[in-house]
Design an enzyme around this catalytic site. Structure first.
Site, short mmCIF file in Angstrom:
data_model
loop_
_atom_site.label_atom_id
_atom_site.label_comp_id
_atom_site.label_asym_id
_atom_site.label_seq_id
_atom_site.Cartn_x
_atom_site.Cartn_y
_atom_site.Cartn_z
N HIS A 34 0.83 -1.20 0.00
CA HIS A 34 0.00 0.00 0.00
C HIS A 34 0.86 1.25 0.00
CE1 HIS A 34 0.81 -0.73 4.26
NE2 HIS A 34 0.47 0.50 4.54
N ASP A 89 -0.15 -4.17 5.84
CA ASP A 89 -0.96 -3.73 6.99
C ASP A 89 -2.41 -4.00 6.65
OD1 ASP A 89 1.00 -0.74 7.78
OD2 ASP A 89 1.31 -2.86 8.23
N GLU A 100 1.45 -8.70 9.80
CA GLU A 100 1.90 -7.59 10.65
C GLU A 100 1.32 -7.81 12.05
OE1 GLU A 100 0.34 -4.20 11.57
OE2 GLU A 100 -1.59 -4.32 10.56
N HIS A 111 6.70 -6.39 11.95
CA HIS A 111 6.20 -5.02 12.07
C HIS A 111 5.71 -4.70 13.47
CE1 HIS A 111 3.84 -1.51 10.07
NE2 HIS A 111 5.12 -1.24 10.07
#
Lengths: 362, 428
Positions: free
Chosen positions: B65, B175, B200, B411
């Protein structure tokens, strides 16, 4: 409200226990296996004195967790140790766990305290204390109350028997005195130094329909004699009695809470005294609300008392429609912030709320 | 399947993961760390380049993204380090990435005078290598390697990618968010049973406060400030949470019949609107349904901002970029308003260390600006995290949907995650 935070646990809990360092513990009770015990760090908003509104972190953090093979109905931390004890169906044995947050985030099962499992025994109610050695007071029935040393699992004491009713809760008033509350409402005091004696408090008013009772004792406020704090008893029909343990032959007060449908499930009945507000107590388990009362104006007439505050959040939180409205399973007071409570319901919701003292009648 | 992180994988600063699957090498995301001003902001590619040229080594690059911590280093990687192979991303990501990259480049180079940074031309050249994909479309990268994108929620165009070579597969989530919000739907994946799920885990050990409570508190703070004549500054990145907050404020202003003006940074408002209209299928059900009657992104109460408005007397709310107060318009406005205690700045997301946003959130009230000037911050500083990430419950939901054989958590914070590990293992 001054503040309200709502959370959703993956599985509903019927206990909220405070641990060292402002930690909070919850546990699942629904499944037959794979129930989680979670020790949580509350959001900083609970740790600060004033409400900051928008805090950097508003979430609970899971500090450590464990898996229980049986539903967890009751959990107590063992003071001065890194252990905790749990109990739950199908029988009255207890599980001992080790919480070691430093090197691992898993709460490990350490041992089992087995008990005689006769017929008609459900799960054990528990209380812990660290007098000379860490003890757990436990039993599912009045004739099966005992104290066991947590670490060695050595049997230390058995209470004299005066009947076989089921217990609702039990507590240590101090390291020699025990308080036992039966589901029938019978309240018994036992002094460990006089094993055969079991003193009884004034019985609760008897009613034609059967109802169940539970009790709430005050957390020992510093410097005060534990037995000077009144004991509250709550029934599944909303009756509340207050008893001074120094004068057990009478009621200190008697009142009735406003209950929507009397006689509903007694499984989650809960009454507790506010640790930081003199004379305030909270009740829950009758429906999807938590009531807060100021008992200082109560007398022995037994008439309906007006709550100071009613938390309705759980009743409105659910999906609505055909589903049964959620039932509040447990509530507890914050130990320092005088008007802050935590409550959980059967739909998995967990709320932290801070109510405003109403000023006179608005 | 071999996996390694070509950047600080434990740091919530940048994402860049290298996966080797049945002889194919795929790079997942190519993010930049916003807190550093030197080469540490880019991932360290020497690990890969020591094996030879990147183009020969890598079969493709996938970008999940448009957030800069996932794509910010892409032009540096493709044009300065050197990579000519395909770069895959969804259509909205392809449209929006270059705007954010150019924006960031402008601030870093023009305002800060940095030299070792990619140029506008490099951004353009980099985007020429991008192949845009649709959701659920199987893309053959070569004869053996295929990829497929799934809806991830989180921000417009965010996707989770399945990478398959023969019967081995990996799913990378980027994400994602398992709960829908005001303008995006929830992530979803089918029971693809990958050998490895890379997820994540920023909020893996968190039980999040309900969105309703956050929104209520946010609106209360904004309302209180505006009622007493103060100004509210909300630093945002152009696209992402800003849209969510705009919808929230617009609805509130309408309901409460409020008159104070709300402004949004010029330039990016129109573009943002344009993209949301263009990619309407990427928004949630509700927006698509109401779009015919009323464009959710055409706001009645929110107007374009002009620099001069910052000096206007009276209350107002301003959304200004960039999000961490590290440069640009939001920092300019902040400097103007900081001295008045009636004003408020609300940081709507995580601020990387080193930024002004991070400093004021840590409690600093005297800031050293360029030219040794000291800025005293008297305005109220608030933080409200509206970032849309999956929490523990969400991660478990995704795992149940995909049914992976193995799970890799990235993450997040480098903490012991033994409990979560056991929890995941228990699922299967």
């Amino acid at each position: 409200y001054r503040d309200l935070h709502t959370f959703e646990l993956q599985a509903p809990t019927r206990l909220i226990e405070w641990a060292r360092g402002n930690r909070v513990c919850v546990a699942g009770y629904g499944q037959s296996d794979g129930n989680e015990i979670l020790q949580l760090i509350p959001p900083p908003t609970l740790l600060t004195k004033e409400t900051q509104g928008l805090c950097p972190e508003r979430d609970f953090k899971v500090e450590c967790g464990g898996f229980s093979e049986r539903p967890v109905y009751s959990l107590k931390y063992v003071p001065d140790t890194s252990l905790l004890v749990t109990s739950g169906p199908p029988n009255s044995s207890l599980q001992v766990w080790q919480v070691s947050a430093e090197d691992s985030d898993v709460i490990k099962s350490v041992s089992t305290i087995a008990t005689e499992n006769g017929p008609g025994q459900s799960w054990a109610k528990i209380a812990t204390i660290s007098a000379r050695v860490p003890w757990v007071l436990h039993g599912s029935r009045l004739d099966r109350v005992q104290i066991t040393e947590v670490e060695s699992r050595k049997h230390v004491y058995t209470a004299a028997s005066r009947g076989s009713e089921e217990l609702s809760n039990l507590a240590f008033l101090d390291c020699n005195t025990l308080l036992l509350c039966c589901a029938t409402g019978r309240l018994c005091l036992a002094d460990m130094r006089q094993p055969q004696s079991l003193m009884e408090a004034m019985s609760v008013p008897s009613t034609p329909c059967s109802e169940q009772w539970c009790m709430g004792t005050r957390h020992g406020a510093q410097g005060l004699e534990p037995s000077s704090q009144p004991v509250a008893r709550l029934s599944s029909r909303g009756l509340l009695t207050l008893t001074d343990l120094r004068k057990t032959s009478e009621f200190l007060a008697l009142a009735k809470a406003r209950v929507p449908s009397p006689g509903s499930s007694a499984e989650f009945l809960c009454v507790s005294w506010a640790p930081a507000l003199e004379g305030y107590l909270a009740i829950s388990g009758l429906d999807g609300t938590v009531h807060v009362y100021d008992t200082q104006s109560w007398d022995s007439s037994g008439r309906e008392a007006e709550p100071i505050f009613v938390h309705k959040g759980h009743a409105f939180g659910g999906a609505g429609g055909s589903r049964d409205p959620p039932l509040v399973t447990v509530h507890t007071w914050h130990l320092q912030k005088p008007r802050t409570l935590l409550s959980a319901a059967s739909d998995g919701s967990l709320h932290i709320w801070d109510w405003v003292q109403p000023c006179g009648k608005c | 399947v071999l996996c390694c992180r070509a950047g600080a994988g434990q740091d919530v600063g940048r994402s860049c993961i290298l996966v080797s699957i049945a002889g194919k090498n795929v790079m997942l995301d190519c993010g930049m760390h916003m807190g550093y001003n030197d080469d540490r902001r880019f991932p360290d590619f020497s690990y890969i380049t020591q094996n030879g040229r990147l183009t020969d080594f890598l079969d493709c690059v996938i970008i999940s993204h448009f957030h800069l911590d996932h794509c910010g280093a892409l032009p540096y990687f493709s044009e300065m380090v050197g990579y000519d192979g395909p770069i895959y991303m969804t259509h909205p990501t392809k449209a929006i990435c270059p705007i954010l990259l150019e924006d960031y480049r402008k601030i870093t180079v023009d305002k800060k005078g940095e030299t070792n940074f990619f140029t506008s031309q490099m951004i353009k050249d980099c985007m020429k290598k991008v192949v845009a994909v649709h959701l659920h479309q199987t893309v053959q990268v070569d004869e053996e390697l295929e990829i497929k994108a799934y809806y991830a929620g989180h921000v417009l165009g965010a996707a989770m990618f399945q990478i398959k070579v023969g019967c081995e597969s990996v799913v990378y989530t980027g994400d994602y968010n398992m709960t829908p919000d005001r303008h995006l739907g929830a992530a979803w994946i089918d029971k693809c049973r990958p050998d490895l799920l890379i997820s994540e885990s920023t909020y893996a050990t968190t039980i999040r406060d309900s969105k309703r409570c956050r929104e209520r508190d946010f609106l209360k703070k904004v309302h209180e400030t505006v009622e007493r004549g103060g100004k509210v500054l909300i630093p945002v990145f152009a696209l992402g949470r800003a849209q969510e907050l705009c919808i929230l404020l617009e609805t509130f202003w309408e309901r409460m019949n409020l008159k104070a003006p709300i402004y949004f940074s010029t330039g990016l408002t129109e573009k943002a609107n344009h993209y949301y209209k263009l990619f309407i299928t990427w928004t949630n059900q509700k927006i698509r349904k109401t779009f015919v009657q009323r464009n959710m992104f055409e706001f009645k109460h929110i107007k374009a901002f002009d620099r001069a408005f910052a000096d206007n007397p009276g209350p107002m709310v301003v959304f200004a970029t960039p999000g961490m107060l590290h440069a640009g318009q939001s920092l300019q406005i902040f400097r103007k308003w900081a001295g008045n205690e009636k004003n408020m700045v609300i940081m709507p997301g995580y601020c990387v260390q080193g930024t002004v946003g991070h400093k004021i959130l840590s409690g600093q009230r005297k800031l050293e600006m360029e030219g040794r000037q000291i800025l005293e911050v008297k305005m109220q500083v608030e933080y409200m995290s509206f970032s849309a990430h999956a929490d523990a419950k969400g991660i478990m939901q995704l795992i149940r949907q995909a049914e992976p054989r193995n799970v890799l958590l990235v993450h997040g914070e480098a903490k012991k995650m033994e409990f979560l590990k056991q929890k995941i293992e228990q699922e299967f």
